[in-house]
Design an enzyme around this catalytic site. Structure first.
Site, PDB file in Angstrom:
ATOM      1  N   ARG A   1      39.710  33.447  47.150  1.00  0.00           N
ATOM      2  CA  ARG A   1      39.194  34.523  46.683  1.00  0.00           C
ATOM      3  C   ARG A   1      37.781  34.669  47.201  1.00  0.00           C
ATOM      4  NH1 ARG A   1      37.461  36.770  40.692  1.00  0.00           N
ATOM      5  NH2 ARG A   1      39.535  37.077  41.180  1.00  0.00           N
TER       6      ARG A   1
ATOM      7  N   HIS B   1      42.725  43.878  46.539  1.00  0.00           N
ATOM      8  CA  HIS B   1      42.626  42.832  44.942  1.00  0.00           C
ATOM      9  C   HIS B   1      44.387  43.221  44.468  1.00  0.00           C
ATOM     10  CE1 HIS B   1      43.017  39.896  42.070  1.00  0.00           C
ATOM     11  NE2 HIS B   1      41.441  40.907  40.747  1.00  0.00           N
TER      12      HIS B   1
ATOM     13  N   GLN C   1      46.219  41.475  41.808  1.00  0.00           N
ATOM     14  CA  GLN C   1      46.300  42.255  40.308  1.00  0.00           C
ATOM     15  C   GLN C   1      47.463  43.723  40.188  1.00  0.00           C
ATOM     16  OE1 GLN C   1      43.947  42.183  37.910  1.00  0.00           O
ATOM     17  NE2 GLN C   1      45.302  43.154  36.910  1.00  0.00           N
TER      18      GLN C   1
ATOM     19  N   ASP D   1      37.644  50.438  36.511  1.00  0.00           N
ATOM     20  CA  ASP D   1      37.229  49.332  36.604  1.00  0.00           C
ATOM     21  C   ASP D   1      35.899  49.315  36.648  1.00  0.00           C
ATOM     22  OD1 ASP D   1      37.009  46.398  37.422  1.00  0.00           O
ATOM     23  OD2 ASP D   1      37.410  46.434  39.503  1.00  0.00           O
TER      24      ASP D   1
ATOM     25  N   CYS E   1      41.620  45.920  35.119  1.00  0.00           N
ATOM     26  CA  CYS E   1      41.798  44.441  35.804  1.00  0.00           C
ATOM     27  C   CYS E   1      41.225  43.727  35.010  1.00  0.00           C
ATOM     28  CB  CYS E   1      41.270  44.351  37.229  1.00  0.00           C
ATOM     29  SG  CYS E   1      39.818  44.636  37.370  1.00  0.00           S
TER      30      CYS E   1
ATOM     31  N   ARG F   1      49.795  39.257  35.401  1.00  0.00           N
ATOM     32  CA  ARG F   1      49.676  38.269  36.546  1.00  0.00           C
ATOM     33  C   ARG F   1      50.101  37.134  35.991  1.00  0.00           C
ATOM     34  NH1 ARG F   1      44.080  39.440  38.227  1.00  0.00           N
ATOM     35  NH2 ARG F   1      44.710  37.885  39.933  1.00  0.00           N
TER      36      ARG F   1
HETATM   37  N1  NVA Z   1      36.187  45.007  41.258  1.00  0.00           N
HETATM   38  C1  NVA Z   1      35.516  43.691  40.425  1.00  0.00           C
HETATM   39  C2  NVA Z   1      36.954  43.270  40.068  1.00  0.00           C
HETATM   40  C3  NVA Z   1      37.209  41.820  39.008  1.00  0.00           C
HETATM   41  C4  NVA Z   1      38.167  41.671  39.022  1.00  0.00           C
HETATM   42  C5  NVA Z   1      34.936  43.108  41.339  1.00  0.00           C
HETATM   43  O1  NVA Z   1      35.704  43.148  42.368  1.00  0.00           O
HETATM   44  O2  NVA Z   1      34.291  42.010  40.810  1.00  0.00           O
HETATM   45  N1   CP Z   2      41.034  40.611  37.043  1.00  0.00           N
HETATM   46  C1   CP Z   2      40.846  39.601  37.439  1.00  0.00           C
HETATM   47  O1   CP Z   2      40.675  39.482  38.872  1.00  0.00           O
HETATM   48  O2   CP Z   2      39.894  38.955  36.560  1.00  0.00           O
HETATM   49  P1   CP Z   2      39.276  38.238  37.247  1.00  0.00           P
HETATM   50  O3   CP Z   2      38.006  37.888  38.088  1.00  0.00           O
HETATM   51  O4   CP Z   2      39.214  36.528  35.957  1.00  0.00           O
HETATM   52  O5   CP Z   2      39.802  36.460  37.607  1.00  0.00           O
END
Ligand code: NVA
Ligand code: CP
Length: 306
Positions: free
Chosen positions: A106, A133, A136, A220, A260, A288
């Protein structure tokens, strides 16, 4: 001859028939898990998880999933590794991938993930970047299939930010033949490099228009990780891009609501929708686990499974 390494850096890295395989394996792996059946095809395999941003779901689902399949897990972050002291990503990839069998990352820019993958000896999975992502969306589409059947020909309404989730939905629509109606506020348009025009994408200025007749309504957070400095400006700009009861009323009567997570009730979604009868957010989160187990199984073992 050795098979080329398969990565999952974006949704389109798997062909349509490979996705069909992974969804079917997800169903079987989930069923076995619910019956408390032992299934450990990844004994002696190790997953390294590299987090440069926070996580709850991604960490727990990958970690639990790998242990359940008989493997082990190493968790590192920027703060507790040499990544935080500017060791190049290429060197990190060379080192980690000599010690483990699969890596999940990540991070911020997609290009950083791609550089890691280029120097990795083992499969690399995108656990979220600024651009995509894909894990997800695997879980989300599996959730749709599970609850409603095939997604081809359906309409997904995306309400809110032009972010990693939006771009991954658009990529999936192209691959799996459904349409995404996207509505983002003025000043926050889709990046055409990540969202090429085509029949699978309809851009709507009005969020109500986007939600009309949709089979699935999804949103989101208004501010994604890494963009916190824009929080106040975004709060103002996104005020009308909230999924509420009125928006759900114009969608199909049996439309699903997805998010998500983590969510901010009262911002991008009302509590009435998030905790209402059309919401499948907890199934999405659970899936997931099952979808990523199927993904790791596929990347490591291909179709040679029990
Ligand atoms: N769009 C959000 C998703 C978190 C799972 C982010 O990137 O923070
Ligand atoms: N939806 C998702 O990826 O959640 P986290 O940021 O908690 O991993």
């Amino acid at each position: 001859m050795a098979q080329p390494i398969r990565h999952f850096l974006q949704f389109g890295d798997l062909a349509r028939e490979e996705l069909a395989w992974v969804f079917e394996r997800t169903r079987i792996i989930k069923e076995r898990f619910k019956r408390y059946e032992f299934y450990q095809p990844l004994r002696d395999r190790t997953l390294a998880m590299v987090f440069e941003k926070a996580s709850t779901r991604t960490r727990v689902s990958f970690e639990a999933g790998m242990y359940q399949m008989g493997g082990s897990v190493i968790h590192i972050t920027t703060g507790d590794s040499q990544l935080g002291r500017a060791e190049p990503i290429e060197d990190t990839a060379r080192v980690i991938s000599r010690m483990v069998d699969i890596v999940m990352i990540r991070t911020f820019e997609q290009s950083k993930l791609e550089r890691f993958a280029q120097y990795s000896r083992v499969p690399v999975i995108n656990g979220l970047t600024n651009e995509y992502h894909p894990c997800q969306i695997l879980a989300d589409i599996f959730t749709y299939l599970e609850q409603c059947g095939p997604i081809s020909g359906r309409i997904v309404a995306w309400i809110g930010d032009a972010n990693n989730m939006a771009y991954t939905w658009i990529q999936a629509a192209h691959l799996l033949d459904f349409r995404v109606n996207v509505s983002t506020p003025p000043g926050y348009p889709l990046d055409p490099r990540l969202a090429p025009a085509g029949p699978h994408l309809k851009v709507c200025a009005d969020p109500i228009e986007a939600a009309t007749n949709a089979d699935l309504v999804t949103t989101d957070v208004w501010t994604s990780m890494g963009f916190e400095a824009e929080n106040e400006a975004r709060r103002r700009a996104f005020a009308d891009w909230q999924v509420n009861d009125e928006m759900m009323r114009v969608a199909q009567p049996n439309a699903l609501f997805m998010h998500c997570l983590p969510a901010h009730r009262g911002e991008e979604v009302t509590a009435s929708v998030m905790d209402g009868p059309q919401s499948v957010v907890w199934d999405e989160a659970e899936n997931r686990l099952h979808a990523q187990k199927a993904l790791m199984e596929y990347l490591l073992l291909g179709r040679a499974v029990e």
